[in-house]
Write a protein that holds these residues in place. Structure first.
Motif, mmCIF file in Angstrom:
data_model
loop_
_atom_site.group_PDB
_atom_site.id
_atom_site.type_symbol
_atom_site.label_atom_id
_atom_site.label_comp_id
_atom_site.label_asym_id
_atom_site.label_seq_id
_atom_site.Cartn_x
_atom_site.Cartn_y
_atom_site.Cartn_z
ATOM 1 N N MET A 17 0.848 -1.178 0.000
ATOM 2 C CA MET A 17 0.000 0.000 0.000
ATOM 3 C C MET A 17 0.895 1.243 0.000
ATOM 4 O O MET A 17 1.897 1.284 0.691
ATOM 5 C CB MET A 17 -0.875 -0.005 1.248
ATOM 6 C CG MET A 17 -2.303 0.354 0.951
ATOM 7 S SD MET A 17 -3.377 0.373 2.416
ATOM 8 C CE MET A 17 -3.557 -1.344 2.793
ATOM 9 N N ASN A 18 0.499 2.263 -0.759
ATOM 10 C CA ASN A 18 1.327 3.466 -0.768
ATOM 11 C C ASN A 18 1.007 4.372 0.417
ATOM 12 O O ASN A 18 0.033 4.167 1.143
ATOM 13 C CB ASN A 18 1.217 4.199 -2.109
ATOM 14 C CG ASN A 18 -0.140 4.823 -2.344
ATOM 15 O OD1 ASN A 18 -0.762 5.353 -1.430
ATOM 16 N ND2 ASN A 18 -0.593 4.791 -3.586
ATOM 17 N N ASP A 19 1.824 5.391 0.614
ATOM 18 C CA ASP A 19 1.679 6.279 1.767
ATOM 19 C C ASP A 19 0.353 7.027 1.763
ATOM 20 O O ASP A 19 -0.237 7.254 2.827
ATOM 21 C CB ASP A 19 2.838 7.276 1.820
ATOM 22 C CG ASP A 19 4.161 6.605 2.185
ATOM 23 O OD1 ASP A 19 4.129 5.483 2.728
ATOM 24 O OD2 ASP A 19 5.212 7.210 1.913
ATOM 25 N N THR A 20 -0.117 7.418 0.572
ATOM 26 C CA THR A 20 -1.395 8.135 0.484
ATOM 27 C C THR A 20 -2.535 7.263 0.984
ATOM 28 O O THR A 20 -3.357 7.703 1.798
ATOM 29 C CB THR A 20 -1.671 8.588 -0.970
ATOM 30 O OG1 THR A 20 -0.627 9.462 -1.382
ATOM 31 C CG2 THR A 20 -3.006 9.291 -1.082
ATOM 32 N N VAL A 21 -2.588 6.037 0.519
ATOM 33 C CA VAL A 21 -3.655 5.117 0.945
ATOM 34 C C VAL A 21 -3.556 4.853 2.440
ATOM 35 O O VAL A 21 -4.571 4.854 3.148
ATOM 36 C CB VAL A 21 -3.618 3.809 0.121
ATOM 37 C CG1 VAL A 21 -4.597 2.788 0.682
ATOM 38 C CG2 VAL A 21 -3.922 4.091 -1.343
ATOM 39 N N ASN A 22 -2.362 4.643 2.942
ATOM 40 C CA ASN A 22 -2.184 4.424 4.385
ATOM 41 C C ASN A 22 -2.695 5.614 5.183
ATOM 42 O O ASN A 22 -3.401 5.454 6.183
ATOM 43 C CB ASN A 22 -0.715 4.164 4.725
ATOM 44 C CG ASN A 22 -0.281 2.759 4.369
ATOM 45 O OD1 ASN A 22 -1.087 1.836 4.338
ATOM 46 N ND2 ASN A 22 0.997 2.600 4.091
ATOM 47 N N SER A 23 -2.324 6.817 4.744
ATOM 48 C CA SER A 23 -2.753 8.028 5.446
ATOM 49 C C SER A 23 -4.274 8.179 5.412
ATOM 50 O O SER A 23 -4.903 8.534 6.417
ATOM 51 C CB SER A 23 -2.085 9.244 4.805
ATOM 52 O OG SER A 23 -2.562 10.428 5.384
ATOM 53 N N LEU A 24 -4.878 7.916 4.258
ATOM 54 C CA LEU A 24 -6.339 8.032 4.129
ATOM 55 C C LEU A 24 -7.056 6.984 4.979
ATOM 56 O O LEU A 24 -8.086 7.283 5.595
ATOM 57 C CB LEU A 24 -6.753 7.917 2.661
ATOM 58 C CG LEU A 24 -6.320 9.095 1.790
ATOM 59 C CD1 LEU A 24 -6.463 8.748 0.318
ATOM 60 C CD2 LEU A 24 -7.118 10.339 2.140
ATOM 61 N N ASN A 25 -6.524 5.783 5.016
ATOM 62 C CA ASN A 25 -7.123 4.743 5.863
ATOM 63 C C ASN A 25 -7.004 5.110 7.336
ATOM 64 O O ASN A 25 -7.937 4.893 8.106
ATOM 65 C CB ASN A 25 -6.484 3.386 5.589
ATOM 66 C CG ASN A 25 -6.981 2.765 4.297
ATOM 67 O OD1 ASN A 25 -8.083 3.058 3.842
ATOM 68 N ND2 ASN A 25 -6.146 1.935 3.687
#
Length: 185
Positions: free
Chosen positions: A1-9
């Motif tokens: 998972m990329n950082d953007t997806v991690n942050s959004l989750n």
């Protein structure tokens, strides 16, 4: 998972649910009854305000048991930002409002500057009447004018940064199944 997806989750996982799906669905049912009472004999044109009004339109329109025309417009002050800026008309109304009874659907009434400008524009273009419907009325005193409210409103929600049911967080989470507040905002 990329950082953007991690942050959004993480944002979703830490958010406070202020109205769950059942609460929102009940609010939509109430709105539909009131809108039907007002518009069922008027042959209205209904404008969905992109992008936030898309989810409201998709959820509300099947509850309206009368003929209507659907159109859209795209005016925004937020883009993907957390604070509003100057009004940006990305797409003008796609159907002429002249002589028509109009209902504008949007996700939220925050300060109301965007909604007020849309209503004023449709009136100036000759609409017979213009009404507004929002899923959420954000409770605070920073409205475009004192006492501003939409004609039809689903839920009154506290003054926090909200997402879900059409409202976004940095362009994401419009699809969240309820109304959520970002932690710390």
């Amino acid at each position: 998972m990329n950082d953007t997806v991690n942050s959004l989750n993480t944002t979703f996982d830490e958010a406070d649910c202020l109205a769950d799906k059942a609460t929102v669905e009940a609010a939509l049912d109430r709105m539909a009854r009131a809108i039907t009472e007002r518009f069922s004999e008027l042959d209205p044109v209904v404008y969905a305000v992109m992008n936030g009004g898309l989810v409201l339109a998709g959820s509300l329109l099947p509850r309206l048991p009368f003929p209507l025309e659907l159109a859209y417009l795209h005016a925004t002050r937020y883009g993907n930002a957390l604070k509003g800026h100057a009004l940006d008309w990305r797409v003008p109304p796609t159907h002429p409002p002249e002589g028509r009874h109009v209902l504008v659907l949007d996700d939220i009434l925050d300060e109301g500057l965007t909604l007020a400008a849309i209503v004023d524009t449709l009136r100036a273009q000759g609409a017979a009447s213009v009404s507004s419907a929002v899923l959420v009325h954000k409770c605070h005193d920073r409205k475009a004018y004192p006492g501003m409210r939409a004609d039809f409103c689903g839920l009154d929600i506290e003054d926090r940064f909200l997402f879900g049911y059409g409202m976004d967080y940095k362009g994401y989470w419009r699809n969240a199944p309820g109304i959520f507040a970002v932690k710390g905002h």
